[in-house]
Design a protein around this motif. Sequence first.
Motif, PDB file in Angstrom:
ATOM      1  N   MET A  75     -53.635  -0.390  45.332  1.00 13.04           N
ATOM      2  CA  MET A  75     -54.159  -1.375  44.386  1.00 13.04           C
ATOM      3  C   MET A  75     -53.075  -2.398  44.030  1.00 13.04           C
ATOM      4  O   MET A  75     -51.913  -2.059  43.897  1.00 13.04           O
ATOM      5  CB  MET A  75     -54.615  -0.644  43.119  1.00 13.04           C
ATOM      6  CG  MET A  75     -55.316  -1.535  42.164  1.00 13.04           C
ATOM      7  SD  MET A  75     -55.751  -0.617  40.684  1.00 13.04           S
ATOM      8  CE  MET A  75     -54.157   0.018  40.200  1.00 13.04           C
ATOM      9  N   GLN A  76     -53.523  -3.627  43.860  1.00 15.02           N
ATOM     10  CA  GLN A  76     -52.591  -4.708  43.577  1.00 15.02           C
ATOM     11  C   GLN A  76     -52.471  -4.908  42.053  1.00 15.02           C
ATOM     12  O   GLN A  76     -53.492  -4.948  41.357  1.00 15.02           O
ATOM     13  CB  GLN A  76     -53.121  -5.983  44.211  1.00 15.02           C
ATOM     14  CG  GLN A  76     -52.029  -6.933  44.600  1.00 15.02           C
ATOM     15  CD  GLN A  76     -52.589  -8.147  45.305  1.00 15.02           C
ATOM     16  OE1 GLN A  76     -53.509  -8.794  44.834  1.00 15.02           O
ATOM     17  NE2 GLN A  76     -52.032  -8.459  46.459  1.00 15.02           N
ATOM     18  N   ILE A  77     -51.240  -5.008  41.588  1.00 14.00           N
ATOM     19  CA  ILE A  77     -51.029  -5.184  40.146  1.00 14.00           C
ATOM     20  C   ILE A  77     -50.288  -6.495  39.901  1.00 14.00           C
ATOM     21  O   ILE A  77     -49.258  -6.762  40.523  1.00 14.00           O
ATOM     22  CB  ILE A  77     -50.205  -3.997  39.569  1.00 14.00           C
ATOM     23  CG1 ILE A  77     -51.019  -2.696  39.643  1.00 14.00           C
ATOM     24  CG2 ILE A  77     -49.756  -4.264  38.150  1.00 14.00           C
ATOM     25  CD1 ILE A  77     -52.186  -2.615  38.695  1.00 14.00           C
ATOM     26  N   LYS A  78     -50.860  -7.305  39.004  1.00 20.14           N
ATOM     27  CA  LYS A  78     -50.203  -8.570  38.617  1.00 20.14           C
ATOM     28  C   LYS A  78     -49.391  -8.320  37.355  1.00 20.14           C
ATOM     29  O   LYS A  78     -49.892  -7.723  36.400  1.00 20.14           O
ATOM     30  CB  LYS A  78     -51.249  -9.647  38.351  1.00 20.14           C
ATOM     31  CG  LYS A  78     -51.888 -10.157  39.622  1.00 20.14           C
ATOM     32  CD  LYS A  78     -52.870 -11.280  39.337  1.00 20.14           C
ATOM     33  CE  LYS A  78     -53.603 -11.626  40.619  1.00 20.14           C
ATOM     34  NZ  LYS A  78     -54.995 -11.973  40.350  1.00 20.14           N
ATOM     35  N   ILE A  79     -48.160  -8.815  37.395  1.00 19.95           N
ATOM     36  CA  ILE A  79     -47.245  -8.535  36.286  1.00 19.95           C
ATOM     37  C   ILE A  79     -46.720  -9.846  35.721  1.00 19.95           C
ATOM     38  O   ILE A  79     -46.337 -10.743  36.482  1.00 19.95           O
ATOM     39  CB  ILE A  79     -46.065  -7.670  36.792  1.00 19.95           C
ATOM     40  CG1 ILE A  79     -46.603  -6.396  37.465  1.00 19.95           C
ATOM     41  CG2 ILE A  79     -45.116  -7.304  35.661  1.00 19.95           C
ATOM     42  CD1 ILE A  79     -45.642  -5.805  38.446  1.00 19.95           C
ATOM     43  N   ILE A  80     -46.696  -9.950  34.390  1.00 18.77           N
ATOM     44  CA  ILE A  80     -46.063 -11.116  33.779  1.00 18.77           C
ATOM     45  C   ILE A  80     -44.711 -10.686  33.216  1.00 18.77           C
ATOM     46  O   ILE A  80     -44.559  -9.596  32.681  1.00 18.77           O
ATOM     47  CB  ILE A  80     -46.949 -11.790  32.696  1.00 18.77           C
ATOM     48  CG1 ILE A  80     -47.675 -10.761  31.832  1.00 18.77           C
ATOM     49  CG2 ILE A  80     -47.932 -12.745  33.321  1.00 18.77           C
ATOM     50  CD1 ILE A  80     -48.495 -11.380  30.722  1.00 18.77           C
ATOM     51  N   ILE A  81     -43.743 -11.585  33.367  1.00 26.25           N
ATOM     52  CA  ILE A  81     -42.350 -11.248  33.052  1.00 26.25           C
ATOM     53  C   ILE A  81     -41.875 -12.097  31.885  1.00 26.25           C
ATOM     54  O   ILE A  81     -42.235 -13.277  31.787  1.00 26.25           O
ATOM     55  CB  ILE A  81     -41.436 -11.548  34.274  1.00 26.25           C
ATOM     56  CG1 ILE A  81     -42.114 -11.188  35.597  1.00 26.25           C
ATOM     57  CG2 ILE A  81     -40.066 -10.922  34.126  1.00 26.25           C
ATOM     58  CD1 ILE A  81     -42.161  -9.767  35.972  1.00 26.25           C
ATOM     59  N   PHE A  82     -41.052 -11.527  31.030  1.00 28.51           N
ATOM     60  CA  PHE A  82     -40.565 -12.270  29.862  1.00 28.51           C
ATOM     61  C   PHE A  82     -39.045 -12.170  29.706  1.00 28.51           C
ATOM     62  O   PHE A  82     -38.410 -11.265  30.244  1.00 28.51           O
ATOM     63  CB  PHE A  82     -41.233 -11.742  28.590  1.00 28.51           C
ATOM     64  CG  PHE A  82     -42.699 -12.055  28.516  1.00 28.51           C
ATOM     65  CD1 PHE A  82     -43.142 -13.314  28.129  1.00 28.51           C
ATOM     66  CD2 PHE A  82     -43.646 -11.106  28.867  1.00 28.51           C
ATOM     67  CE1 PHE A  82     -44.489 -13.610  28.080  1.00 28.51           C
ATOM     68  CE2 PHE A  82     -45.010 -11.397  28.827  1.00 28.51           C
ATOM     69  CZ  PHE A  82     -45.428 -12.650  28.427  1.00 28.51           C
ATOM     70  N   GLY A  83     -38.524 -13.106  28.910  1.00 25.95           N
ATOM     71  CA  GLY A  83     -37.121 -13.096  28.502  1.00 25.95           C
ATOM     72  C   GLY A  83     -36.173 -13.124  29.684  1.00 25.95           C
ATOM     73  O   GLY A  83     -36.463 -13.744  30.714  1.00 25.95           O
ATOM     74  N   GLN A  84     -35.040 -12.434  29.531  1.00 23.23           N
ATOM     75  CA  GLN A  84     -33.995 -12.478  30.566  1.00 23.23           C
ATOM     76  C   GLN A  84     -34.441 -11.863  31.886  1.00 23.23           C
ATOM     77  O   GLN A  84     -33.823 -12.102  32.920  1.00 23.23           O
ATOM     78  CB  GLN A  84     -32.682 -11.821  30.083  1.00 23.23           C
ATOM     79  CG  GLN A  84     -32.807 -10.446  29.486  1.00 23.23           C
ATOM     80  CD  GLN A  84     -33.045 -10.493  27.996  1.00 23.23           C
ATOM     81  OE1 GLN A  84     -34.006 -11.090  27.524  1.00 23.23           O
ATOM     82  NE2 GLN A  84     -32.189  -9.858  27.238  1.00 23.23           N
ATOM     83  N   LEU A 100     -36.503 -11.786  38.042  1.00 32.68           N
ATOM     84  CA  LEU A 100     -37.774 -11.539  38.740  1.00 32.68           C
ATOM     85  C   LEU A 100     -38.698 -12.749  38.841  1.00 32.68           C
ATOM     86  O   LEU A 100     -39.742 -12.661  39.484  1.00 32.68           O
ATOM     87  CB  LEU A 100     -38.553 -10.416  38.017  1.00 32.68           C
ATOM     88  CG  LEU A 100     -37.808  -9.127  37.674  1.00 32.68           C
ATOM     89  CD1 LEU A 100     -38.685  -8.233  36.822  1.00 32.68           C
ATOM     90  CD2 LEU A 100     -37.409  -8.390  38.929  1.00 32.68           C
ATOM     91  N   GLY A 101     -38.355 -13.836  38.162  1.00 30.58           N
ATOM     92  CA  GLY A 101     -39.302 -14.952  38.055  1.00 30.58           C
ATOM     93  C   GLY A 101     -40.308 -14.661  36.948  1.00 30.58           C
ATOM     94  O   GLY A 101     -40.162 -13.681  36.231  1.00 30.58           O
ATOM     95  N   GLU A 102     -41.332 -15.499  36.821  1.00 32.94           N
ATOM     96  CA  GLU A 102     -42.253 -15.346  35.692  1.00 32.94           C
ATOM     97  C   GLU A 102     -43.478 -14.490  36.016  1.00 32.94           C
ATOM     98  O   GLU A 102     -44.164 -14.006  35.114  1.00 32.94           O
ATOM     99  CB  GLU A 102     -42.695 -16.716  35.180  1.00 32.94           C
ATOM    100  CG  GLU A 102     -41.545 -17.437  34.500  1.00 32.94           C
ATOM    101  CD  GLU A 102     -41.911 -18.791  33.945  1.00 32.94           C
ATOM    102  OE1 GLU A 102     -43.083 -19.173  34.038  1.00 32.94           O
ATOM    103  OE2 GLU A 102     -41.004 -19.452  33.425  1.00 32.94           O
ATOM    104  N   ASN A 103     -43.772 -14.342  37.310  1.00 35.40           N
ATOM    105  CA  ASN A 103     -44.920 -13.535  37.733  1.00 35.40           C
ATOM    106  C   ASN A 103     -44.551 -12.734  38.964  1.00 35.40           C
ATOM    107  O   ASN A 103     -43.701 -13.152  39.746  1.00 35.40           O
ATOM    108  CB  ASN A 103     -46.114 -14.434  38.091  1.00 35.40           C
ATOM    109  CG  ASN A 103     -46.646 -15.141  36.874  1.00 35.40           C
ATOM    110  OD1 ASN A 103     -47.317 -14.556  36.058  1.00 35.40           O
ATOM    111  ND2 ASN A 103     -46.306 -16.419  36.764  1.00 35.40           N
ATOM    112  N   LEU A 104     -45.228 -11.617  39.108  1.00 34.40           N
ATOM    113  CA  LEU A 104     -44.937 -10.730  40.221  1.00 34.40           C
ATOM    114  C   LEU A 104     -46.230 -10.023  40.605  1.00 34.40           C
ATOM    115  O   LEU A 104     -47.034  -9.675  39.727  1.00 34.40           O
ATOM    116  CB  LEU A 104     -43.908  -9.712  39.723  1.00 34.40           C
ATOM    117  CG  LEU A 104     -43.017  -8.982  40.707  1.00 34.40           C
ATOM    118  CD1 LEU A 104     -42.175  -9.967  41.510  1.00 34.40           C
ATOM    119  CD2 LEU A 104     -42.086  -8.045  39.939  1.00 34.40           C
ATOM    120  N   VAL A 105     -46.446  -9.825  41.905  1.00 34.38           N
ATOM    121  CA  VAL A 105     -47.610  -9.047  42.339  1.00 34.38           C
ATOM    122  C   VAL A 105     -47.098  -7.906  43.210  1.00 34.38           C
ATOM    123  O   VAL A 105     -46.318  -8.131  44.136  1.00 34.38           O
ATOM    124  CB  VAL A 105     -48.597  -9.925  43.146  1.00 34.38           C
ATOM    125  CG1 VAL A 105     -49.754  -9.091  43.663  1.00 34.38           C
ATOM    126  CG2 VAL A 105     -49.114 -11.069  42.279  1.00 34.38           C
TER     127      VAL A 105
END
Lengths: 76, 147
Positions: free
Chosen positions: A1-10, A15-20
């Motif tokens: 299954m594919q999971i979309k992740i949002i990234i914050f702060g440092q 990692l950048g701002e988004n990751l799949v």
Amino acid sequence: MQIKIIIFGQLCDLLGENLVLDNIADTDSLTAALHRKYPELVNTKYMIAVNKKLVVGNIILSNNNTVALMPAFSGG
Amino acid sequence: MILKKPKNIFVRGPVAASFIGASIQKHNTKTEIGGHSIFLGQVRADVIEEKKVVAIEYTAYEEMAMEQMHVIREEIFAKYQLSCMHIYHSLGKIAAGEICLFVFTSSPHRKAAIDACSEIVERIKTELPIWGKELFTDESHQWKVNK
């Protein structure tokens, strides 16, 4: 299954701002996959939120979950 | 479960002194109030390894922060006898010397307003998913750590 992740702060610097990520069943396997892909994360303190709730222990993920990676808060 | 829609606490850019003044003025019809307590967070020009902080750029997980602030708001209202509570936190680039946090509590007697205001500020800093990026004069940055 594919999971979309949002990234914050440092963590954005790393990692950048988004990751799949593919083939992620729960938050423990998410952490393991992240640490394989980004070894720098192993020594970084961060929290995981699923649907805006902080994760304690392991949580099974499903397709429509909103997953966020968050370092220590520094507002105010 | 959240019944009421969480209030938006975020403002783009700094909190203007005129806005703070107007907020105080608006309370002159609420004559049961006997005391206000106000906390203003200001961006400090820290010097780190000879580099000066010129601004802090704030980002947040806005939806989560507003939900968590809603929980804090309900708990503070249950704990203290408050007439009102207003909270504003900046997002985006806030220059040194500008106001980035405005917490305003009012109560019939001073102690509730003072104690609630202080507790809200602490909880905002530790419980809300907001991050500050300290920007230096040479355009490098470091991430703020709350003490």
